[in-house]
Design a protein around this motif. Sequence first.
Motif, mmCIF file in Angstrom:
data_model
loop_
_atom_site.group_PDB
_atom_site.id
_atom_site.type_symbol
_atom_site.label_atom_id
_atom_site.label_comp_id
_atom_site.label_asym_id
_atom_site.label_seq_id
_atom_site.Cartn_x
_atom_site.Cartn_y
_atom_site.Cartn_z
ATOM 1 N N GLU A 59 0.818 -1.206 0.000
ATOM 2 C CA GLU A 59 0.000 0.000 0.000
ATOM 3 C C GLU A 59 0.859 1.266 0.000
ATOM 4 N N SER A 60 2.050 1.193 0.597
ATOM 5 C CA SER A 60 2.955 2.335 0.633
ATOM 6 C C SER A 60 3.723 2.421 -0.679
ATOM 7 N N HIS A 61 3.341 3.353 -1.527
ATOM 8 C CA HIS A 61 4.002 3.490 -2.828
ATOM 9 C C HIS A 61 5.466 3.883 -2.679
ATOM 10 N N LEU B 22 7.608 3.017 -0.260
ATOM 11 C CA LEU B 22 8.386 1.816 0.048
ATOM 12 C C LEU B 22 8.418 0.873 -1.151
ATOM 13 N N ASP C 182 7.660 -5.446 2.753
ATOM 14 C CA ASP C 182 6.707 -4.670 3.545
ATOM 15 C C ASP C 182 6.317 -5.447 4.803
#
Length: 232
Positions: free
Chosen positions: A118-120, A122, A139
């Motif tokens: 979900e963290s673009h 990372l 992740d």
Amino acid sequence: MATEDAALGKLTADSPEAARVLADFAERNESLRQAVPAMAGAVELIVDVARKGGTVFLCGNGGSFADAMHIKGELGKSFERARPLHDKDVLTRLADLPMGEQLAEHLEVGIPAVVLGESHALATAYANDRDPILVMAQDLLGFICRGGKGVLLGLSTSGESRNVVAAMSLARAYRIPVIALTGPRRSPMGDVADVLIQALGATTAQVQEGHLCIYHALCQAIEASLFDGGKP
């Protein structure tokens, strides 16, 4: 039918309301009825982790990524039952803090959930520097490498998504329980999972339609196990 009855009977001992949710699901979804025993097992795993303060990790690609986001939304706030703040110490402290009354009145208890990838920031940094297929595993590692607890639910209509398999393998190595939601065929995800839930269907769209019905029932049953309130 005997397997279904046994699974629901075991779940009933812990949460009669959750068992009723799955029994109702079985009545309304004949083509997915075979999935009920595995669904009961998944509910037990997720509820156990939630009660211990752990996190539900979710992962998938494309439509399954969207499904993972959908599940996070259902877990993070009230779905069909009220979830008011109930910690008396927290409520007492809020009374003396800015916006405390509003927070106490409107916030709802959530079940911690994280969608891997979900963290673009990372995801793109890791994909650029290392192996893109391992983004979800990287992740996940950040949450569990220092003792973080949880359960991983991987979604894929084929069950062959290599990035999801990688995350599942890492979870197993760290003794994090793994649930797979796939289509009807044998798959690498199914082979590594502790609990395998399979939706019938001849096409991707048909399997995804089954996934939606299944994970809505899972969220209903999980909520019924953890919260005894009425309608929100």
